[in-house]
Design an enzyme around this catalytic site. Structure first.
Site, PDB file in Angstrom:
ATOM      1  N   SER A 144       0.862  -1.195   0.000  1.00 44.75           N
ATOM      2  CA  SER A 144       0.000   0.000   0.000  1.00 44.75           C
ATOM      3  C   SER A 144       0.889   1.233   0.000  1.00 44.75           C
ATOM      4  CB  SER A 144      -0.867   0.003   1.263  1.00 44.75           C
ATOM      5  OG  SER A 144      -1.553   1.236   1.393  1.00 44.75           O
ATOM      6  N   TYR A 157      -1.532  -0.942  10.719  1.00 46.77           N
ATOM      7  CA  TYR A 157      -1.676  -1.277   9.290  1.00 46.77           C
ATOM      8  C   TYR A 157      -0.469  -0.783   8.499  1.00 46.77           C
ATOM      9  CZ  TYR A 157      -3.813  -1.226   4.587  1.00 46.77           C
ATOM     10  OH  TYR A 157      -4.083  -1.418   3.261  1.00 46.77           O
TER      11      TYR A 157
END
Ligand SMILES: NC(=O)c1ccc[n+]([C@@H]2O[C@H](COP(=O)([O-])OP(=O)(O)OC[C@H]3O[C@@H](n4cnc5c(N)ncnc54)[C@H](O)[C@@H]3O)[C@@H](O)[C@H]2O)c1
Length: 265
Positions: A144, A157
């Site tokens: 990401s 995350y």
């Protein structure tokens, strides 16, 4: 023209019941791969597999929890019986934890690391042996832009997604001699259920250089490229699919207000 370029390939896509994983599974199948859709949500994955088959593709769904090595062992033997050895692996499944750092519980931290980091490690370990035996394969890790840039409320995350960049790079080096390429994709804001959990939807879009969220299909195109022979010389790469987010220090145009040095001539 990409139709059929993955004919003869066997792909596993984790987290394929929805979102980016679903789009990747559909794209690889449309390019001729036989695709195993692996997800915690087995019924939902089966719905996607059925629709791929209805469109003329080859796809089957399998239940898996990537955080559980025994579950991945079962997946590997089921996929091998159904399709043969895997040549393309897309490690896409992940969980997102949104919580201010000072409110994050130890259990939330551990669960996020267990799924995203350990789960991706286990997924690669379980499937790379077949690729080593065949001396070929393409492994795609879905990281990401949150693994490249910080964002408030996403400490756990973000750490896991940064770890996946280094996992992909290091494994790329170790498997290069076995004819296996390993690359990471770093998507930006892609319109899926994960993005729906993050607030400030309208404001966020205006700060993206391309001024919109991406579509899962746009990530899937990059995955297809990395899976294919067109990317034969690409390994250890981190490819952003982010509308320009990672290239940007601050959003906005310093010339727009007319106050920037030199803006008025
Ligand atoms: N959507 C975005 O904007 C965005 C941006 C950057 C990166 N990503 C990454 O892309 C990937 C897919 O994201 P998405 O938006 O499609 O997410 P999503 O939540 O819509 O889908 C994730 C899928 O993974 C499955 N899954 C979760 N934990 C699992 C486990 N332990 N075992 C097996 N399956 C499991 C879920 O059931 C779900 O089907 C993730 O790795 C995510 O971090 C997404």
């Amino acid at each position: 023209m990409t139709a059929g370029e993955l004919a003869g390939e066997v792909a596993v896509v984790t987290g394929a019941a929805q979102g980016i994983g679903e789009a990747i599974a559909r794209r690889l199948a449309a390019a001729g791969a036989r695709v195993a859709l692996a997800d915690l949500q087995a019924e939902k994955a089966e719905g996607v597999a059925a629709s791929i088959r209805a469109a003329g593709g080859e796809a089957l769904a399998f239940p898996v929890d990537i955080a559980d090595g025994a579950s991945l062992d079962r997946l590997r033997s089921q996929v091998r019986s159904a399709f043969g050895p895997v040549t393309i692996l897309v490690a896409n499944a992940a969980r997102i934890t949104i919580r201010p750092f000072l409110e994050l519980t130890d259990a939330e931290w551990e669960a996020t690391v267990a799924t995203n980091v350990t789960g991706t490690y286990l997924t690669i370990r379980r499937f790379c042996d077949e690729m080593i035996d065949a001396h070929r394969g393409s492994i795609i890790v879905i990281s990401s832009v949150n693994g490249l840039r910080g964002q408030v409320g996403l400490s756990a995350y973000n750490v896991t997604k940064a770890a996946l960049v280094m996992l992909a790079r290091t494994v790329a080096l170790e498997l290069a001699g076995h004819g296996i390429r390993v690359n990471a994709i770093a998507p930006g804001d892609i319109a899926t259920a994960i993005v729906d959990q993050v607030a400030d939807q309208d404001g966020a879009q205006g700060t993206i250089p391309l001024r919109r969220y991406g579509r899962p299909e746009e990530v899937a195109e990059t995955a297809l490229f990395l899976a294919s022979a067109r990317a034969a010389y690409t390994t250890g790469s981190v490819v952003t699919v982010d509308g320009g987010l990672d290239a940007q220090l601050y959003p906005g145009d310093i010339f727009a207000s007319g106050e920037a040095p030199g803006a008025n001539g």
